[in-house]
Design a protein around this motif. Structure first.
Motif, PDB file in Angstrom:
ATOM      1  N   CYS A 202       2.046   7.741   0.534  1.00 38.91           N
ATOM      2  CA  CYS A 202       1.504   7.362  -0.710  1.00 38.91           C
ATOM      3  C   CYS A 202      -0.090   8.331  -0.392  1.00 38.91           C
ATOM      4  O   CYS A 202      -0.479   8.680   0.398  1.00 38.91           O
ATOM      5  N   GLU A 203      -0.588   8.784  -1.642  1.00 37.79           N
ATOM      6  CA  GLU A 203      -1.822   9.059  -1.836  1.00 37.79           C
ATOM      7  C   GLU A 203      -3.046   8.222  -1.845  1.00 37.79           C
ATOM      8  O   GLU A 203      -2.792   6.683  -1.921  1.00 37.79           O
ATOM      9  N   GLU A 204      -4.068   8.366  -1.282  1.00 40.26           N
ATOM     10  CA  GLU A 204      -5.193   7.545  -1.238  1.00 40.26           C
ATOM     11  C   GLU A 204      -5.582   7.024  -2.545  1.00 40.26           C
ATOM     12  O   GLU A 204      -5.961   5.822  -2.282  1.00 40.26           O
ATOM     13  N   GLU A 205      -5.674   7.751  -3.617  1.00 36.56           N
ATOM     14  CA  GLU A 205      -5.946   7.062  -4.982  1.00 36.56           C
ATOM     15  C   GLU A 205      -4.752   6.602  -5.720  1.00 36.56           C
ATOM     16  O   GLU A 205      -4.959   5.797  -6.867  1.00 36.56           O
ATOM     17  N   GLU A 206      -3.633   6.224  -4.943  1.00 39.59           N
ATOM     18  CA  GLU A 206      -2.473   5.909  -5.557  1.00 39.59           C
ATOM     19  C   GLU A 206      -2.568   4.425  -5.802  1.00 39.59           C
ATOM     20  O   GLU A 206      -2.813   3.603  -5.031  1.00 39.59           O
TER      21      GLU A 206
ATOM     22  N   LEU B 129       0.859  -1.217   0.077  1.00 36.25           N
ATOM     23  CA  LEU B 129       0.027   0.149  -0.168  1.00 36.25           C
ATOM     24  C   LEU B 129       0.646   1.177   0.086  1.00 36.25           C
ATOM     25  O   LEU B 129       0.388   2.312  -0.422  1.00 36.25           O
ATOM     26  N   GLY B 130       2.231   1.266   0.591  1.00 38.96           N
ATOM     27  CA  GLY B 130       2.968   2.430   0.898  1.00 38.96           C
ATOM     28  C   GLY B 130       4.056   2.014   1.679  1.00 38.96           C
ATOM     29  O   GLY B 130       4.406   0.927   2.015  1.00 38.96           O
TER      30      GLY B 130
ATOM     31  N   GLU C 251      -5.468  -1.389  -7.605  1.00 41.46           N
ATOM     32  CA  GLU C 251      -6.245  -0.429  -6.640  1.00 41.46           C
ATOM     33  C   GLU C 251      -7.217  -1.160  -5.745  1.00 41.46           C
ATOM     34  O   GLU C 251      -7.629  -2.197  -6.019  1.00 41.46           O
TER      35      GLU C 251
END
Length: 83
Positions: free
Chosen positions: A38-42, A15-16, A57
């Motif tokens: 990380c970004e939420e929509e990454e 996830l990150g 995703e």
């Protein structure tokens, strides 16, 4: 085909990432929160036995969290993100 059916593959979803000193990590207790870079929509990385194979995703359906595959992974891009 019967031999392929018995091969085990460990799948992971990244996830990150986060970097912190080991001393800080060791002080963390139950319920501690580690912020991810990380970004939420990454898109997330999908790994098979530790090797990047796809991008995906996160999809939340009711109380289930799933991963939708978006396409193949670029190994060079994965290595660049890990640095």
């Amino acid at each position: 085909m019967s031999q392929l059916g018995s091969v085990k593959v460990e799948l992971s979803v990244v996830l990150g990432q986060s970097a912190m000193p080991i001393a800080q990590f060791l002080r963390m207790g139950r319920g501690a929160v580690i912020p991810l870079h990380c970004e939420e929509e990454e898109p997330v990385w999908i790994l098979a036995n530790g090797h990047p194979i796809a991008r995906g995703e996160i999809v939340i359906q009711g109380d289930r969290v799933t991963v939708a595959i978006l396409g193949p992974a670029d190994v060079n891009d994965f290595v660049a993100h890990a640095a």
